[in-house]
Design an enzyme around this catalytic site. Structure first.
Site, short mmCIF file in Angstrom:
data_model
loop_
_atom_site.label_atom_id
_atom_site.label_comp_id
_atom_site.label_asym_id
_atom_site.label_seq_id
_atom_site.Cartn_x
_atom_site.Cartn_y
_atom_site.Cartn_z
N GLY A 1 -23.81 -50.13 89.64
CA GLY A 1 -23.83 -49.57 88.30
C GLY A 1 -23.63 -50.67 87.28
N GLN B 1 -21.55 -54.54 79.33
CA GLN B 1 -21.28 -55.65 80.26
C GLN B 1 -22.24 -56.82 80.09
OE1 GLN B 1 -21.05 -52.77 83.77
NE2 GLN B 1 -19.73 -54.43 84.45
N CYS C 1 -15.75 -54.08 89.98
CA CYS C 1 -16.54 -54.15 88.76
C CYS C 1 -17.17 -55.53 88.64
CB CYS C 1 -15.63 -53.88 87.56
SG CYS C 1 -16.47 -53.97 85.97
N LEU C 2 -18.43 -55.58 88.24
CA LEU C 2 -19.10 -56.87 88.09
C LEU C 2 -18.43 -57.71 87.00
CD1 LEU C 2 -22.83 -55.73 88.42
CD2 LEU C 2 -21.45 -56.96 90.12
N HIS D 1 -16.95 -44.53 85.71
CA HIS D 1 -16.63 -45.96 85.54
C HIS D 1 -17.51 -46.59 84.46
CE1 HIS D 1 -15.72 -50.08 87.42
NE2 HIS D 1 -16.73 -50.34 86.59
N HIS E 1 -16.86 -48.04 80.38
CA HIS E 1 -17.30 -49.30 79.77
C HIS E 1 -17.82 -49.07 78.35
CE1 HIS E 1 -16.95 -52.42 82.78
NE2 HIS E 1 -17.58 -51.72 83.70
ZN ZN Z 1 -17.58 -52.04 85.75
#
Ligand code: ZN
Length: 175
Positions: A46, A51, A94-95, A136, A140
């Site tokens: 995701g 991000q 999380c990335l 999630h 963000h």
């Molecule tokens: Zn994330």
């Protein structure tokens, strides 16, 4: 398609609230596709626009496993319109919080309303991993990271390690 740069915590841009999209047009569709490509390469399941430094309410996800046909989902202006009374806990990563994982408790099932890549309004009911990922990613869009659901002690420990890792990355190569 183009690969985008994924921001990592701590970064003030990850703490900002994203703005709704007026309409899903060609430009937004291109961004969604670039986000998908970036997510597949990372690899992740995701990704929210925040991000990659774009403060618009857009997210993409794909829960297909390795070797399965891709099942990309693109959402603009996702809104949770129902949550189950019961919660469940899931190990999250999380990335933008690389190499850290922790159990987060969230509603077990949700219903979400969103605009798809054709600008059509849709609703989706989700439980299990899909519900986790959608919640999630919507977090963000509100400037919330999964570590914000942890105790201050755990969160600060992770943020300290991330800050340290960033500093050592920035050091010149002595060769
Ligand atoms: Zn994330």
């Amino acid at each position: 398609m183009a690969r985008l740069f994924i921001l990592t915590a701590p970064d003030a841009r990850l703490k900002q609230k994203s703005r709704p999209v007026d309409k899903v047009d060609d430009q937004i569709r291109r961004l969604m596709d670039d986000m998908l490509e970036t997510m597949y390469v990372a690899p992740g399941i995701g990704l929210a626009a925040a991000q990659v430094g774009v403060l618009q309410r857009i997210l993409v996800l794909d829960l297909a496993k390795d070797g399965e046909e891709k099942r990309p989902v693109r959402m603009a202006n996702p809104e949770i319109i129902w949550v189950s009374d019961d919660d469940s806990s899931h190990e999250e990563g999380c990335l933008s919080v690389p190499e850290h994982y922790a159990s987060v408790t969230r509603p077990r099932a949700i219903r979400v309303r969103y605009l798809d890549h054709q600008n059509e309004s849709r609703e989706l009911e989700a439980d299990g991993l899909l519900a986790v990922v959608i919640q999630h990613e919507i977090d963000h869009l509100d400037g919330v990271l999964f570590i914000d659901h942890l105790s201050a002690l755990k969160r600060n420990m992770i943020l300290r390690k991330l800050t340290k890792a960033k500093k050592s990355d920035a050091e010149p190569v002595r060769a």
